[in-house]
Design a protein around this motif. Sequence first.
Motif, PDB file in Angstrom:
ATOM      1  N   GLY A  35       5.691  -1.225  -9.025  1.00 56.59           N
ATOM      2  CA  GLY A  35       4.411  -0.953  -8.380  1.00 56.59           C
ATOM      3  C   GLY A  35       4.448  -1.086  -6.869  1.00 56.59           C
ATOM      4  O   GLY A  35       3.520  -0.650  -6.189  1.00 56.59           O
ATOM      5  N   ALA A  36       5.518  -1.693  -6.312  1.00 58.69           N
ATOM      6  CA  ALA A  36       5.670  -1.747  -4.851  1.00 58.69           C
ATOM      7  C   ALA A  36       5.813  -0.316  -4.347  1.00 58.69           C
ATOM      8  O   ALA A  36       6.266   0.574  -5.069  1.00 58.69           O
ATOM      9  CB  ALA A  36       6.883  -2.589  -4.470  1.00 58.69           C
ATOM     10  N   ARG A  37       5.436  -0.089  -3.093  1.00 55.88           N
ATOM     11  CA  ARG A  37       5.424   1.267  -2.536  1.00 55.88           C
ATOM     12  C   ARG A  37       6.380   1.410  -1.360  1.00 55.88           C
ATOM     13  O   ARG A  37       6.602   0.453  -0.628  1.00 55.88           O
ATOM     14  CB  ARG A  37       4.017   1.634  -2.089  1.00 55.88           C
ATOM     15  N   VAL A  38       6.888   2.623  -1.181  1.00 57.69           N
ATOM     16  CA  VAL A  38       7.787   2.939  -0.071  1.00 57.69           C
ATOM     17  C   VAL A  38       7.412   4.299   0.507  1.00 57.69           C
ATOM     18  O   VAL A  38       6.998   5.196  -0.233  1.00 57.69           O
ATOM     19  CB  VAL A  38       9.271   2.922  -0.529  1.00 57.69           C
ATOM     20  N   GLU A  52      11.994   6.159   9.841  1.00 57.18           N
ATOM     21  CA  GLU A  52      11.080   5.026   9.741  1.00 57.18           C
ATOM     22  C   GLU A  52      10.781   4.764   8.274  1.00 57.18           C
ATOM     23  O   GLU A  52      10.636   5.698   7.483  1.00 57.18           O
ATOM     24  CB  GLU A  52       9.780   5.319  10.486  1.00 57.18           C
ATOM     25  N   ALA A  53      10.698   3.489   7.923  1.00 52.12           N
ATOM     26  CA  ALA A  53      10.360   3.087   6.560  1.00 52.12           C
ATOM     27  C   ALA A  53       9.173   2.140   6.600  1.00 52.12           C
ATOM     28  O   ALA A  53       9.099   1.263   7.462  1.00 52.12           O
ATOM     29  CB  ALA A  53      11.553   2.403   5.895  1.00 52.12           C
ATOM     30  N   ARG A  54       8.256   2.329   5.656  1.00 53.18           N
ATOM     31  CA  ARG A  54       7.119   1.432   5.462  1.00 53.18           C
ATOM     32  C   ARG A  54       7.101   1.032   4.003  1.00 53.18           C
ATOM     33  O   ARG A  54       7.252   1.885   3.127  1.00 53.18           O
ATOM     34  CB  ARG A  54       5.810   2.130   5.818  1.00 53.18           C
ATOM     35  N   LEU A  55       6.942  -0.253   3.760  1.00 50.96           N
ATOM     36  CA  LEU A  55       6.967  -0.763   2.391  1.00 50.96           C
ATOM     37  C   LEU A  55       5.768  -1.671   2.167  1.00 50.96           C
ATOM     38  O   LEU A  55       5.324  -2.362   3.092  1.00 50.96           O
ATOM     39  CB  LEU A  55       8.273  -1.526   2.140  1.00 50.96           C
ATOM     40  N   ARG A  56       5.272  -1.694   0.917  1.00 52.86           N
ATOM     41  CA  ARG A  56       4.136  -2.537   0.548  1.00 52.86           C
ATOM     42  C   ARG A  56       4.406  -3.168  -0.808  1.00 52.86           C
ATOM     43  O   ARG A  56       5.010  -2.543  -1.684  1.00 52.86           O
ATOM     44  CB  ARG A  56       2.860  -1.715   0.446  1.00 52.86           C
ATOM     45  N   GLY A  57       3.952  -4.392  -0.958  1.00 52.08           N
ATOM     46  CA  GLY A  57       4.011  -5.050  -2.256  1.00 52.08           C
ATOM     47  C   GLY A  57       5.314  -5.739  -2.588  1.00 52.08           C
ATOM     48  O   GLY A  57       5.589  -6.008  -3.758  1.00 52.08           O
ATOM     49  N   LEU A  58       6.113  -6.067  -1.558  1.00 49.33           N
ATOM     50  CA  LEU A  58       7.365  -6.798  -1.793  1.00 49.33           C
ATOM     51  C   LEU A  58       7.102  -8.301  -1.697  1.00 49.33           C
ATOM     52  O   LEU A  58       5.965  -8.734  -1.558  1.00 49.33           O
ATOM     53  CB  LEU A  58       8.418  -6.360  -0.770  1.00 49.33           C
ATOM     54  N   VAL A  59       8.138  -9.100  -1.737  1.00 47.52           N
ATOM     55  CA  VAL A  59       8.026 -10.553  -1.639  1.00 47.52           C
ATOM     56  C   VAL A  59       7.629 -10.933  -0.204  1.00 47.52           C
ATOM     57  O   VAL A  59       8.295 -10.505   0.746  1.00 47.52           O
ATOM     58  CB  VAL A  59       9.369 -11.218  -2.018  1.00 47.52           C
ATOM     59  N   PRO A  60       6.567 -11.703  -0.026  1.00 44.64           N
ATOM     60  CA  PRO A  60       6.162 -12.106   1.328  1.00 44.64           C
ATOM     61  C   PRO A  60       7.235 -12.945   2.026  1.00 44.64           C
ATOM     62  O   PRO A  60       7.890 -13.787   1.407  1.00 44.64           O
ATOM     63  CB  PRO A  60       4.897 -12.944   1.090  1.00 44.64           C
ATOM     64  N   GLY A  61       7.427 -12.681   3.320  1.00 46.42           N
ATOM     65  CA  GLY A  61       8.318 -13.482   4.153  1.00 46.42           C
ATOM     66  C   GLY A  61       9.796 -13.359   3.847  1.00 46.42           C
ATOM     67  O   GLY A  61      10.575 -14.219   4.239  1.00 46.42           O
TER      68      GLY A  61
END
Length: 152
Positions: A35-38, A52-61
């Motif tokens: 479910g994480a996005r790229v 350029e890469a943008r990612l959402r929903g990965l492990v924080p920090g």
Amino acid sequence: MGGSSWMRAAGVFSPPGSFVPSDALTYDTRLVPAGARVEVTELADPSGTRVEARLRGLVPGHAYGMHVHTSPCGADPAAAGPHYQHRPAATADPVNEVWLDFRTDEDGDGRALALQDWGFREGGARSVIIHDRQGGAGERAACFTVPFGPRG
């Protein structure tokens, strides 16, 4: 005199063999949850290439490594082949390759940018691999098949 070209690809990570096929595969759901996005964009012109890469929903920090690889993703993490290299060499480095290392924020979102004064060879760059750590190598946590192209 050449022109410029632009490409954008987006995906949602899922494990290999999932019910809904995806160009974004996660091999380690602890680091890259289903479910994480790229999103990957490429702008190529006669002066070089911007990825350029943008990612959402990965492990924080978490500090991730990310590189362009030579082949499309597959169920086996090795299917994406080695790092794409502008000039095939024995060493991996951010001048000869596209390194998109990043650290996620408190929400698990990350962003990376690489600028090169060269362009991809036709069919030579086919995916990005997210590694478990930054630098030249690391375990393959996820893969996203991307239609990179030669500069305009």
